[in-house]
Design an enzyme around this catalytic site. Structure first.
Site, PDB file in Angstrom:
ATOM      1  N   SER A   1       0.881  -1.162   0.000  1.00 27.19           N
ATOM      2  CA  SER A   1       0.000   0.000   0.000  1.00 27.19           C
ATOM      3  C   SER A   1       0.920   1.213   0.000  1.00 27.19           C
ATOM      4  CB  SER A   1      -0.877  -0.024   1.249  1.00 27.19           C
ATOM      5  OG  SER A   1      -1.871   0.966   1.147  1.00 27.19           O
ATOM      6  N   GLU A   2       0.763   2.136  -0.972  1.00 27.43           N
ATOM      7  CA  GLU A   2       1.801   3.155  -1.137  1.00 27.43           C
ATOM      8  C   GLU A   2       1.855   4.155   0.007  1.00 27.43           C
ATOM      9  OE1 GLU A   2      -0.654   2.703  -3.409  1.00 27.43           O
ATOM     10  OE2 GLU A   2      -1.253   4.599  -4.330  1.00 27.43           O
ATOM     11  N   ASN A   3       0.844   4.154   0.887  1.00 29.17           N
ATOM     12  CA  ASN A   3       0.956   5.008   2.070  1.00 29.17           C
ATOM     13  C   ASN A   3       1.891   4.421   3.125  1.00 29.17           C
ATOM     14  OD1 ASN A   3      -1.107   3.063   2.251  1.00 29.17           O
ATOM     15  ND2 ASN A   3      -2.065   4.106   3.971  1.00 29.17           N
TER      16      ASN A   3
END
Lengths: 219, 218, 219, 218
Positions: C45-47
């Protein structure tokens, strides 16, 4: 008091409360011994630590806890460790308030040479080029002359470490500040005459009317 | 994503002569000693070593230099290893000296898919030779290109079965950034722990970057 | 089986054991439900997380544990968290093996548009431009047409997300591969005829002699 | 190097109208909510906000937008906040959209003393407009310049008395890199713990970067 102690004591008086400080290998390391009373500074070791003292208690050395010279250190409460990219983000990014570096030469424009002697000795620049490029203040801590060769020269004969001017030069004889006008003599060591300082310098020094004796913080 | 553990000898057999290796460590602290010894034992040749320094003749990367495994070195400092200096003067090893912060950024750029970074470090010095210079908002910077290697040989403190890594104090140094910048990442941990023992916030290198773990010596 | 499920099931068959995969918000998220048996993949998840499942057990949601769409997730054993610079070092640096993204349009050169409709709607590109620039494989998961407007077009009329060609386009009707020669029809959905696929496309498709039916991994 | 704890109101009073602020968080997760509320209460105006997104109208950075505190936004995504979109369309807020990875690198460059980075992201798109393009070894890259701000407003999990910080899971996001890139760094931790409680290897932001800690609400 020997030359190194004079230099280290005088450099230590440049420390201000709350500073993050990087001390180069060798002579600059001695500065940590003379932090003025009432002042609290944090030391950074560019191999990845803020907040240490050296040496650790006898027999308590840890192989994963060393300074940039490879010597064993102890982490202090509140220490933080990090990788090399982060360490140099701190250095290049201007988060180090003061760096103290040794030098082979400094010239009239305030440039420093400290990483190679062509054809003789090439240890490499390590972190020095980044420290000179990025630290808010760069203090050169070096002996006034080496084997009676002046280390303060008109123009560097050795490869420069940076195009950037250093903030201050501290030797066992004098405190000298590089400025737009040239090298200005700011202080002389106790008992040292101005003539002696000029005689040992290979570059023209600007001598103000008054050259006070440097404090060594011994009181 | 479980990894399997291999021996240092098996890892050394994967690394051909002539390979480029990033090796973690700072004066030997945080270097993968068993991997280095295995490369020496195998008699590796013509290696290119990218790392902070070449430590000391009997320690860390210095053992590879001493054993004649190394043809090229890219490092920030070789002053602690007289053998490296002697071989460099004799023309037997090709040494490129790189400012330590620039070395770190070049490795990071190599691992992060950047074409390079602009740094003020080295402007007006020998380091600037042959490099593209750009002016950004009145300041002069060097374009420093990314570095990558065929292999990264890393030392970690803990690895879990998935390859997630932790490091100890100043033994981290170049290891975490090198984990991003090589085609094959081989890690020698002090300890291997079951998956879940390292909490997510304590992981400093995600296991997806790791190719092989060196297991407990037999 | 609705259009979205067909797309998600077919995309899931592109997964290979050991892959690191990034699923875009919306339709691509569904792919996680159809990971083929015997295959283990890690989702990023890019966060700032690798290793999660969604949703977490009821009542166990943690406000500090969400995906890039803001939805609550659960970390799996072996998960790793990291900051945004590290997350995009993984993405841009080619460490993500496969990214699945939604699209507004894909054109004959394989370029994707998915972040703005000028004058109408500008959500922003988020991480999409980096994912298309950096992921090893980029799979577009989208419906074949929107309100009977083709989404596969000769030349993008919307601003491109990247100059880079995507690897594969999966719709509820077809699997299409952008190549140097153009868009090649690789598979058709069960029961769908080639003519239907061509009729719904706004760009020329190259049709090989055989166009097999796509598997949906239902066996 | 002890910090003293100040209130969110005292912190908001330090931040003048027209200031540029980096604010950590991703759709509100990991945003400094008490600091944001204090800025809204103080009626701050003409702020420039640099961050990943503007969250939702009632959450995180969205509260500043909703309260009319913001003149400029630099973010990767505003799709979750209709107010931001409406104000942008009406010309009442200036919005610069930046790819998320580029935003992260620009902030990192600003904090790390780099003149910029070369990225492939955005080549051939609107994002490339007005930017210098360089070719490195046959590949095309954009030069993306560093970003800095007057203030960074961060959310952390733990802070110790020296300002050393930890983060929780996906609440880290932009916070750790913003800590390097602002003149004044104000941190709102979930908890403040005595110095020594956070071990050196768990520290993710060294306390030397932190200017002020927000203390326990009175």
């Amino acid at each position: 008091m020997d030359a190194k102690e004079i230099i280290a004591r005088r450099v230590a008086l440049e420390l201000r409360d709350g500073m993050l400080v990087n001390l180069g290998i060798g002579l600059p390391t001695l500065v940590a011994r003379f932090v003025p009373k009432g002042i609290s500074v944090a030391f950074q070791s560019e191999n990845g630590l803020i907040g240490f003292s050296a040496p650790p208690p006898e027999g308590m050395e840890n192989r994963n806890l060393t300074d940039a010279g490879g010597g064993f250190i102890a982490a202090l409460p509140g220490a933080a460790s990090f990788d090399s990219a982060t360490s140099f983000a701190l250095i290049r990014g201007g988060h180090v308030d003061m760096a103290v570096l040794g030098a082979l030469q400094v010239d009239a424009s305030g440039r420093l040479a400290n990483w190679m002697v062509p054809g003789k000795f090439t240890p490499g620049m390590g972190g020095a080029m980044d420290l000179v490029a990025g630290a808010k203040r760069v203090i050169v801590a070096m002996q006034h002359a080496a084997k009676s060769e002046p280390k303060i020269v008109e123009t560097l004969t050795l490869p420069p470490t940076s195009a950037r001017r250093v903030s201050l030069i501290v030797t066992e004889l004098a405190v000298i500040e590089p400025t737009d006008e040239g090298l200005v003599l700011r202080e002389r060591a106790p008992g040292v005459r101005v003539a002696q300082i000029l005689a040992g310098a290979g570059a023209r020094l600007i001598v103000p009317d008054e050259t006070p004796e440097m404090s060594l913080g011994c009181d | 994503m479980r990894k399997s553990a291999i021996t240092a000898e098996a890892a050394a057999a994967l690394i051909p002569d002539g390979a480029s290796l990033m090796i973690g460590g700072f004066l030997g602290v945080g270097s993968p000693d068993r991997l280095i010894d295995a490369l020496v034992s195998r008699g590796a040749r013509e290696l290119t070593i990218i790392g902070n320094d070449t430590a000391y003749p009997t320690i860390g990367v210095g053992r590879l230099i001493e054993a004649g495994c190394v043809a090229r070195v890219r490092a920030s400092h070789i002053g602690t290893n007289p053998t490296t200096q002697r071989l460099m003067s004799a023309g037997a090893i090709d040494v490129e000296l790189i400012p330590q912060g620039t070395l770190a950024e070049r490795i990071r750029a190599g691992g992060a898919g950047l074409g390079g970074v602009l740094t003020p470090t080295g402007v007006g010095t020998i380091v600037a030779r042959g490099k593209q210079v750009v002016e950004i908002d009145g300041e002069i910077y060097l374009i420093e290109k990314p570095l990558r290697a065929d292999f990264a040989l890393l030392r970690a403190h803990e690895a879990d079965y998935c390859g997630n890594l932790t490091y100890r104090l100043t033994a981290a140094n170049f290891n975490p950034i090198m984990a991003f910048a090589a085609d094959c990442v081989i890690v020698e941990p002090d300890e291997i722990v079951p998956t879940g023992v390292i909490p997510p916030d304590a992981v400093r290198t995600p296991g997806v970057l790791v190719t092989h773990l060196i297991g407990r010596p037999r």
